[in-house]
Design a protein around this motif. Structure first.
Motif, PDB file in Angstrom:
ATOM      1  N   ALA A 188       0.831  -1.210   0.000  1.00 25.87           N
ATOM      2  CA  ALA A 188       0.000   0.000   0.000  1.00 25.87           C
ATOM      3  C   ALA A 188       0.863   1.257   0.000  1.00 25.87           C
ATOM      4  O   ALA A 188       0.532   2.253  -0.657  1.00 25.87           O
ATOM      5  N   VAL A 189       1.976   1.228   0.716  1.00 25.18           N
ATOM      6  CA  VAL A 189       2.908   2.364   0.722  1.00 25.18           C
ATOM      7  C   VAL A 189       3.475   2.584  -0.686  1.00 25.18           C
ATOM      8  O   VAL A 189       3.623   3.718  -1.137  1.00 25.18           O
ATOM      9  N   GLU A 190       3.770   1.510  -1.393  1.00 18.46           N
ATOM     10  CA  GLU A 190       4.267   1.646  -2.766  1.00 18.46           C
ATOM     11  C   GLU A 190       3.196   2.246  -3.674  1.00 18.46           C
ATOM     12  O   GLU A 190       3.494   3.089  -4.530  1.00 18.46           O
ATOM     13  N   GLY A 191       1.945   1.835  -3.478  1.00 20.94           N
ATOM     14  CA  GLY A 191       0.845   2.431  -4.240  1.00 20.94           C
ATOM     15  C   GLY A 191       0.671   3.906  -3.928  1.00 20.94           C
ATOM     16  O   GLY A 191       0.437   4.724  -4.826  1.00 20.94           O
ATOM     17  N   LEU A 192       0.807   4.245  -2.648  1.00 26.13           N
ATOM     18  CA  LEU A 192       0.743   5.653  -2.235  1.00 26.13           C
ATOM     19  C   LEU A 192       1.854   6.457  -2.912  1.00 26.13           C
ATOM     20  O   LEU A 192       1.620   7.568  -3.396  1.00 26.13           O
TER      21      LEU A 192
END
Length: 236
Positions: free
Chosen positions: A147-151
């Motif tokens: 999710a951090v990578e998507g953010l």
């Protein structure tokens, strides 16, 4: 223009290494960590300002902003290692991990979005090799860090051209949060040998890249997820 660089999770292995590298290069830093004794000690060593704040507490960002209203760079070096067999994963496990790794990172960024925009600043986030390479028992942390990578890529697009956003994806690093795993010497040696470069990471390995990404040395880079993992994601 404010040339302050804020480091959340400043007393961890990567955060403290980044603080030292920025300070050694003449940058003005502000440390944020939850352990008062540890952050005081580091701040004294580096002659820097600091804020004692826990990113799991509501409105933590207001406390930090009251000490440092503006920033040129923001590094969110907070992390966790949450390992469980999938059958034992509970919703609360996911919620806690997402709060620490994603939701509080979002709050930190929102708190400084306007000043980072004004200062043509940079944001560095942290993922893990496990977000893109499958490992047993990693469902909780891999989901949160994915999710951090998507953010990263989403806000890099939204904030361009005024704020750069990049993410570092380390493999297992010698650190306080890895200590429960690494105190078993046989296990630690086995994990080290699983990396093509045959060693575990050190805080300074990721911190060197974080310093580069935070400063204008990387002024034509944004939206990148960069592995610092001893070759584990590509070669093993």
């Amino acid at each position: 223009m404010s040339d302050k660089y804020i480091i959340f999770g400043a007393t961890g292995s990567i955060g403290s290494s980044l603080a030292k590298k920025l300070k050694d290069s003449g940058r003005d830093i502000h440390l944020v960590a939850r352990n008062e004794e540890s952050v005081q000690q580091l701040a004294s060593q580096l002659d820097s300002a600091y804020t004692v704040a826990d990113v799991l507490e509501n409105n933590f960002i207001e406390k930090v902003k009251s000490d440092i209203p503006e920033a040129k760079g923001l590094a969110y070096c907070v992390g966790s290692i949450d390992l469980k067999p999938f059958r034992m994963v509970k919703e609360q496990d996911l919620n806690n991990c997402m709060k620490l790794n994603l939701y509080s990172a979002v709050e930190a960024i929102k708190g400084y979005q306007e000043s980072l925009k004004k200062n043509k600043g940079s944001i560095v986030l942290f993922s893990t090799v496990a977000a893109q390479r499958g490992f047993t028992n990693h469902a909780i942390i891999a989901s949160a860090k994915a999710a951090v990578e998507g953010l990263t890529v989403s806000i890099a697009a939204e904030f361009a051209p005024n704020i750069r956003v990049n993410c570092i994806a380390p493999s297992l690093t010698n650190s306080k949060i890895a200590e429960p795993m690494l105190k078993n010497k046989v296990l630690a040696e086995g994990i080290a040998k699983a990396h093509p470069l045959k060693r575990l990471g050190e805080g300074q390995d990721s911190a060197a890249l974080a310093k580069f990404l935070l400063t204008d040395e990387s002024s034509w880079m944004t939206g990148q997820i960069i592995a610092v993992d001893g070759g584990r994601s590509k070669l093993s």
